[in-house]
Motif scaffolding. Structure first.
Motif, PDB file in Angstrom:
ATOM      1  N   ASP A  50       0.818  -1.222   0.000  1.00  0.00           N
ATOM      2  CA  ASP A  50       0.000   0.000   0.000  1.00  0.00           C
ATOM      3  C   ASP A  50       0.853   1.274   0.000  1.00  0.00           C
ATOM      4  OD1 ASP A  50       0.802  -0.044   2.660  1.00  0.00           O
ATOM      5  OD2 ASP A  50      -1.170   0.551   3.422  1.00  0.00           O
ATOM      6  N   ASP A  51       2.045   1.203   0.590  1.00  0.00           N
ATOM      7  CA  ASP A  51       2.938   2.386   0.628  1.00  0.00           C
ATOM      8  C   ASP A  51       3.284   2.880  -0.778  1.00  0.00           C
ATOM      9  OD1 ASP A  51       4.571   1.847   3.620  1.00  0.00           O
ATOM     10  OD2 ASP A  51       3.443   0.258   2.623  1.00  0.00           O
ATOM     11  N   ASN A  70      -5.170   7.781   4.551  1.00  0.00           N
ATOM     12  CA  ASN A  70      -4.005   8.070   5.392  1.00  0.00           C
ATOM     13  C   ASN A  70      -2.696   8.018   4.601  1.00  0.00           C
ATOM     14  OD1 ASN A  70      -4.914   5.271   5.388  1.00  0.00           O
ATOM     15  ND2 ASN A  70      -3.216   4.790   6.734  1.00  0.00           N
ATOM     16  N   SER A 158      -8.391   1.402  14.994  1.00  0.00           N
ATOM     17  CA  SER A 158      -9.770   1.207  14.537  1.00  0.00           C
ATOM     18  C   SER A 158     -10.644   0.838  15.728  1.00  0.00           C
ATOM     19  CB  SER A 158      -9.881   0.255  13.350  1.00  0.00           C
ATOM     20  OG  SER A 158      -9.256  -0.956  13.606  1.00  0.00           O
TER      21      SER A 158
HETATM   22  P1  ATP Z   1       1.643  -3.300   3.166  1.00  0.00           P
HETATM   23  O1  ATP Z   1       2.364  -4.585   3.317  1.00  0.00           O
HETATM   24  O2  ATP Z   1       0.766  -3.295   1.931  1.00  0.00           O
HETATM   25  O3  ATP Z   1       2.526  -2.090   3.258  1.00  0.00           O
HETATM   26  P2  ATP Z   1       0.606  -2.405   5.739  1.00  0.00           P
HETATM   27  O4  ATP Z   1       1.050  -3.303   6.817  1.00  0.00           O
HETATM   28  O5  ATP Z   1       1.274  -1.085   5.532  1.00  0.00           O
HETATM   29  O6  ATP Z   1       0.604  -3.252   4.374  1.00  0.00           O
HETATM   30  P3  ATP Z   1      -2.162  -2.818   6.531  1.00  0.00           P
HETATM   31  O7  ATP Z   1      -2.012  -3.060   7.996  1.00  0.00           O
HETATM   32  O8  ATP Z   1      -2.554  -3.946   5.651  1.00  0.00           O
HETATM   33  O9  ATP Z   1      -0.915  -2.050   5.903  1.00  0.00           O
HETATM   34  O10 ATP Z   1      -3.256  -1.638   6.399  1.00  0.00           O
HETATM   35  C1  ATP Z   1      -3.585  -1.088   5.160  1.00  0.00           C
HETATM   36  C2  ATP Z   1      -4.528   0.071   5.378  1.00  0.00           C
HETATM   37  O11 ATP Z   1      -5.733  -0.391   5.970  1.00  0.00           O
HETATM   38  C3  ATP Z   1      -4.069   1.173   6.305  1.00  0.00           C
HETATM   39  O12 ATP Z   1      -3.195   2.097   5.671  1.00  0.00           O
HETATM   40  C4  ATP Z   1      -5.383   1.834   6.686  1.00  0.00           C
HETATM   41  O13 ATP Z   1      -5.812   2.727   5.674  1.00  0.00           O
HETATM   42  C5  ATP Z   1      -6.366   0.663   6.697  1.00  0.00           C
HETATM   43  N1  ATP Z   1      -6.749   0.182   8.048  1.00  0.00           N
HETATM   44  C6  ATP Z   1      -8.009   0.052   8.518  1.00  0.00           C
HETATM   45  N2  ATP Z   1      -8.047  -0.392   9.767  1.00  0.00           N
HETATM   46  C7  ATP Z   1      -6.800  -0.583  10.142  1.00  0.00           C
HETATM   47  C8  ATP Z   1      -6.187  -1.056  11.354  1.00  0.00           C
HETATM   48  N3  ATP Z   1      -6.887  -1.408  12.424  1.00  0.00           N
HETATM   49  N4  ATP Z   1      -4.845  -1.119  11.373  1.00  0.00           N
HETATM   50  C9  ATP Z   1      -4.126  -0.816  10.292  1.00  0.00           C
HETATM   51  N5  ATP Z   1      -4.653  -0.357   9.136  1.00  0.00           N
HETATM   52  C10 ATP Z   1      -5.972  -0.233   9.044  1.00  0.00           C
END
Ligand code: ATP
Ligand code: MG
Length: 283
Positions: A50-51, A70, A158
């Protein structure tokens, strides 16, 4: 041909794919593949962390993307936000150890705050005139105070259960987020037409998800009152029943109002109330 960037795994992956499927776009789920072409719409899915999504869409490598607001705010990416998708809801909040007696933002003066969102945090602190030290951490921010890396954290919340599990209390909610559909700002006319088609489908889908279809039997004498309770898209549909003095009433309501409306309708004599999901609403 459009290309949509989707999170390859993580919290937004499943719901992003489900949304595409619900609007008639079938793509392969990401296993080892980075790209997958749809057989039902001129679009291919590009699976990324997602970054990376804001940047890839800002640069035009992908025409569209599904990502948390975000991430856009943090990266300051130059993309158009086309619509909110009503999933992935969360907020970015400041949290401090439960043992601290928090008395307002001044508490943060001179403190170290751990976060993966330094830009949003620095902007917030600057606007409020708070001089704190921002420590950038890319994962497990919530353990930073316990291990002594920071005095407080600024992170995604959340339900709040992660904070509680780590002995923290949420003290300031700074930024509200949800998943959004973003687009490259400089689309060709042909791409714009395809994006508009997609947007039309998504809006029908996201609207219908928070609606319920209600039908019930109602004594005709209660009809005027029922119509006041149910202001449908134009007005409720009324059909006669074989039993004299009764009619069948149909309407679409907000799912969040369901139980209030059902109680009001029962109070004026409604019987046999059926509640159904709405598949699509085309306005
Ligand atoms: P990636 O490996 O793609 O970088 P990540 O670990 O950065 O994944 P995730 O934890 O999968 O990201 O979260 C993706 C998005 O989901 C967040 O940026 C946010 O917009 C949304 N989100 C919704 N609820 C939550 C939560 N409880 N914790 C984290 N992210 C959440
Ligand atoms: Mg990420």
């Amino acid at each position: 041909m459009l290309r949509i960037a989707i999170q390859s795994k993580g919290r937004l992956n499943e719901e992003s794919l489900a949304l595409l499927q619900d609007i008639g776009i079938e793509v392969d789920v990401p296993k080892r593949k980075l790209v997958s072409k749809s057989q039902t719409f001129p679009i291919e899915a590009l699976y990324l962390r997602d970054d990376d999504i804001p940047h890839v869409v800002a640069g035009g490598t992908a025409t569209l993307g599904i990502v948390g607001l975000n991430e856009i705010e943090e990266k300051g990416a130059d993309v158009n936000i086309l619509c909110r998708l009503r999933f992935g809801a969360c907020r970015l909040s400041l949290a401090v150890p439960k043992s601290e007696s928090y008395n307002g933002l001044e508490w943060f003066t001179g403190k170290r705050i751990a976060t993966s969102y330094p830009n949003i945090l620095n902007r917030f602190l600057k606007e409020r005139g708070i001089a704190a030290k921002v420590e950038i951490i890319t994962g497990s921010v919530e353990i930073a105070p316990a291990v002594g890396i920071a005095d407080a954290i600024f992170d995604i919340v959340s339900s709040g259960s992660t904070l509680i599990a780590n002995g923290l209390q949420e003290v300031e909610s700074v930024f509200e987020s949800e998943a959004v559909l973003i687009a490259y700002p400089d689309l060709t006319e042909e791409e714009k037409a395809l994006v508009n088609d997609l947007l039309f489908r998504i809006e029908s889908e996201t609207v219908s998800r928070c609606k319920k279809y209600l039908l019930m039997n109602l004594p005709e004498i209660s009809l005027d009152e029922a119509i006041k309770i149910l202001p449908a898209m134009r007005s409720p549909t009324v059909m006669p029943l074989a039993t004299k003095g009764w009619c069948s009433l149909h309407s679409v309501i907000d799912a969040s109002d369901l139980w209030t409306k059902v109680r009001q309708l029962k109070a004026i004599g409604a019987e046999g109330i059926l509640v159904m999901d709405v598949d699509k609403i085309i306005l």
